[in-house]
Design an enzyme around this catalytic site. Structure first.
Site, short mmCIF file in Angstrom:
data_model
loop_
_atom_site.label_atom_id
_atom_site.label_comp_id
_atom_site.label_asym_id
_atom_site.label_seq_id
_atom_site.Cartn_x
_atom_site.Cartn_y
_atom_site.Cartn_z
N GLY A 87 0.84 -1.21 0.00
CA GLY A 87 0.00 0.00 0.00
C GLY A 87 0.86 1.25 0.00
O GLY A 87 0.65 2.17 -0.80
N HIS A 88 1.87 1.27 0.88
CA HIS A 88 2.80 2.41 0.90
C HIS A 88 3.50 2.53 -0.46
O HIS A 88 3.68 3.64 -0.98
CB HIS A 88 3.87 2.21 1.97
CG HIS A 88 3.37 2.20 3.38
ND1 HIS A 88 3.39 1.08 4.16
CD2 HIS A 88 2.86 3.20 4.15
CE1 HIS A 88 2.91 1.38 5.37
NE2 HIS A 88 2.57 2.65 5.39
N GLN A 94 -8.47 11.15 7.46
CA GLN A 94 -7.16 11.79 7.63
C GLN A 94 -6.79 12.64 6.42
O GLN A 94 -6.32 13.77 6.54
CB GLN A 94 -6.09 10.72 7.85
CG GLN A 94 -4.67 11.21 7.74
CD GLN A 94 -3.67 10.15 8.14
OE1 GLN A 94 -3.49 9.89 9.32
NE2 GLN A 94 -3.04 9.51 7.17
P1 AMP Z 1 0.95 4.94 7.73
O1 AMP Z 1 2.35 4.42 7.61
O2 AMP Z 1 -0.02 3.91 8.16
O3 AMP Z 1 0.87 6.23 8.48
O4 AMP Z 1 0.49 5.28 6.24
C1 AMP Z 1 1.21 6.19 5.45
C2 AMP Z 1 0.40 6.54 4.24
O5 AMP Z 1 0.12 5.35 3.49
C3 AMP Z 1 -0.95 7.17 4.59
O6 AMP Z 1 -1.22 8.22 3.65
C4 AMP Z 1 -1.90 6.02 4.40
O7 AMP Z 1 -3.21 6.43 4.05
C5 AMP Z 1 -1.26 5.28 3.26
N1 AMP Z 1 -1.69 3.88 3.22
C6 AMP Z 1 -1.54 2.95 4.19
N2 AMP Z 1 -2.10 1.79 3.81
C7 AMP Z 1 -2.62 1.99 2.58
C8 AMP Z 1 -3.35 1.18 1.66
N3 AMP Z 1 -3.64 -0.10 1.90
N4 AMP Z 1 -3.73 1.73 0.49
C9 AMP Z 1 -3.44 3.04 0.22
N5 AMP Z 1 -2.77 3.84 1.04
C10 AMP Z 1 -2.36 3.33 2.20
#
Ligand code: AMP
Length: 255
Positions: free
Chosen positions: A34-35, A151
């Site tokens: 996802g990242h 968010q």
């Molecule tokens: P985090 O590390 O969880 O703070 O996420 C960092 C970024 O990655 C944020 O903008 C999240 O929305 C995005 N993100 C995390 N998981 C996913 C996913 N499965 N699909 C799309 N974006 C994601």
């Protein structure tokens, strides 16, 4: 890819790279596909790509999982290097909060309800750190995932209210073959919990068709979720947050 840990190093390396546009992906690490989908969008949109890894203490409440949040900096750095990222910014708390964790910015009206009902200080913590990260990285473009839909709305509003010259781009939710939205917190799920977790998107999809959020909450409980924080409709989406054991999962589906 260069790893920088201070704002001085970041500025110096940014200058070395020249004045192409900079696309930026803030993360808390424990990187998954996802990242990486955000990183590839950043590569499309900007001449240069910066990623940060910072597990931000101000967005965790005292009883939440700040201490146990997965940290795997070395693996993350290898992955980002292979993706062709230019700058990896890994600040520590002293770099991000040199004068304490007070904030000049507060989350706006998009923060009302949903997550805030259950995590009242979360979005203030998010805008605090995102504002500081933007000030440090000075990106032209920043990419946020729609997985964290509220968010992304809160950040967008902060950028508008503060008149920051940054274009916020939303990346679609990246899912596994079952439809489960990838999340660093999925690492917490046990073998028994994983198949239940995979039903969250299915139930939200159904609610997006019927509009019946109460029924969706009941179905999730019947399927084995331990507690439902909410299933609700906003921004033309059905958004949900539910607990499986000690793991809190969120997801959303377009109506
Ligand atoms: P985090 O590390 O969880 O703070 O996420 C960092 C970024 O990655 C944020 O903008 C999240 O929305 C995005 N993100 C995390 N998981 C996913 C996913 N499965 N699909 C799309 N974006 C994601």
């Amino acid at each position: 890819m260069k790893i920088v840990r201070t704002i001085e190093e970041l500025d110096a390396y940014r200058n070395e790279l020249g004045n192409g546009s900079l696309a930026y992906v803030p993360t808390m690490g424990a990187l998954h596909e996802g990242h990486l989908s955000l990183v590839s969008l950043a590569k499309e949109k900007g001449d240069l790509v910066a990623v940060s890894i910072f597990v931000n203490p101000t967005q965790f409440a005292p009883h939440e999982d700040f201490d146990s949040y997965p940290r795997m900096e070395e693996e993350d750095a290898k992955i980002l290097e292979a993706e062709g990222v230019d700058i990896l910014f890994i600040p520590d708390e002293g770099v991000m909060y040199p004068d304490g964790m007070n904030s000049d910015v507060k989350a706006g009206s998009n923060a009302e309800g949903l997550e805030t009902t259950f995590r009242p200080t979360f979005f203030d913590g998010v805008v605090n750190v995102v504002y500081r990260l933007f000030d440090a990285v000075k990106p032209d473009i920043a990419i946020f995932g729609q997985k964290d839909f509220q968010q992304q709305q809160v950040v967008r509003q902060m950028v508008e209210e503060q008149s920051l010259p940054i274009e916020i781009i939303a990346a679609p939710i990246y899912r596994d073959d079952s439809g489960l939205a990838l999340s660093s917190r999925n690492l917490y799920l046990s073998a028994e919990e994983l198949p239940i977790a995979r039903q969250l998107n299915v139930v939200l999809r159904e609610a997006a068709k019927t509009g019946d959020t109460d029924a969706a909450e009941k179905v999730l409980l019947d399927l084995g979720f331990d507690k439902i924080d909410y299933v609700a409709s906003r921004w033309n989406r059905i958004l949900g947050a539910a607990w499986l054991g000690k793991t809190r999962l969120i997801d959303n589906i377009a109506i």
